[in-house]
Design an enzyme around this catalytic site. Sequence first.
Site: not given
Ligand code: PLP
Length: 365
Positions: A69, A174, A194, A196, A232, A317
Amino acid sequence: MYFDYTATTKMDDEVLKTYIEVESKYYANTTSLHLFGQKCNSIYEKMIKEINNILGLENGKVIFTANATEANNLAIQGLIGNKIGKLITTKIEHPSVYEVFKHYEKLGYDVVYLDINDKGIIDLDMLKREMNKDVILVSCMWVNNIVGAIQPIKEVIDIVKEYPKTKLHVDGVQGICKIEMNFDLKKIDAFTISAHKFYGPKGLGMLLAPNTIAFEKILFGSNAQEGIKPGTLDLGLICASAKALKIYYPQTSKHYEEVKKINSLLRDKITNDKIIINSDKECSPYILSISIPNILGETLVHMFEEKEIYVSTGSSCSSKLAKPEKTIFAMTNDEKRAKSLVRISLSHLTTIKEIEFLASVINNI
Ligand code: PLP
């Protein structure tokens, strides 16, 4: 039973081990001038080289952020800077992209949201028609997080590169470690991922800028990370994320094939004709979106939960809102279908037994 791998994944044991080791041994600040700080800084620089190597890049910029994000925000706002002109994105971006463009629209920018077809694929002809020398930025996701539609990034690159002043941002969250990259990453100005989402730690996104172009600063502070994301650094998160990329990126094809089999098994086993499958067969096999009209997605999530099955309504979200989900709505123009959505997401860790149980619950819902 966990079917929400698109929302997040469990950290890999090796990755967790790396995290703990680095956090306990290399805790100095990478900007400190003493030897310990310099040792930590050299590990940080080594990780940047390693990430470049894994992704087949040479001297790409890697900016570590709190998550994708933040990386999307820094990329889009940093590439627009104080330029005035036209912006192009799609109707189906993740909120961390879509809402940034909505913000620019409110500021008075001309923003075009590309249409998609009934399979969730963007309209390339519309992109061609909308492109001109005033376009500052095009932003298009690689793999959609709701239905898994894989966007034609190679073609997007070809269209955008006709206009040398236009920058290109791709949200790769993704796609990375899931789909083989059939485009040249070096031709993209900003690419976000990302950790995670690929068995790395939560709390680390990466903004990759293969062309080492300058981003306008959005955050102000120290000169760390060239001032783009000052503050940091958390070396443990960085090393653990690099480790996750090192383990999972080379296994992209192998895991894709495994998940494709699991996905087609699930499709075959869904026999209840009230269930609508939203994800086309060409979508990423990691995502299977279904709708059960007349039942709200949120209600469905709780119905599955009663059987200890964890699925999602779509983007985490917006999961608490009973609004039509925008990807399904853009694909179908069907509000009912876009409100009664459940996203099942799979992994190479998903077993046949889990799929059989899930299918029986879906069929009897
Ligand atoms: N972009 C896409 C296509 C996502 O699926 C997601 C999270 O589901 C994000 C951005 C945001 O990722 P993060 O959770 O690391 O902010």
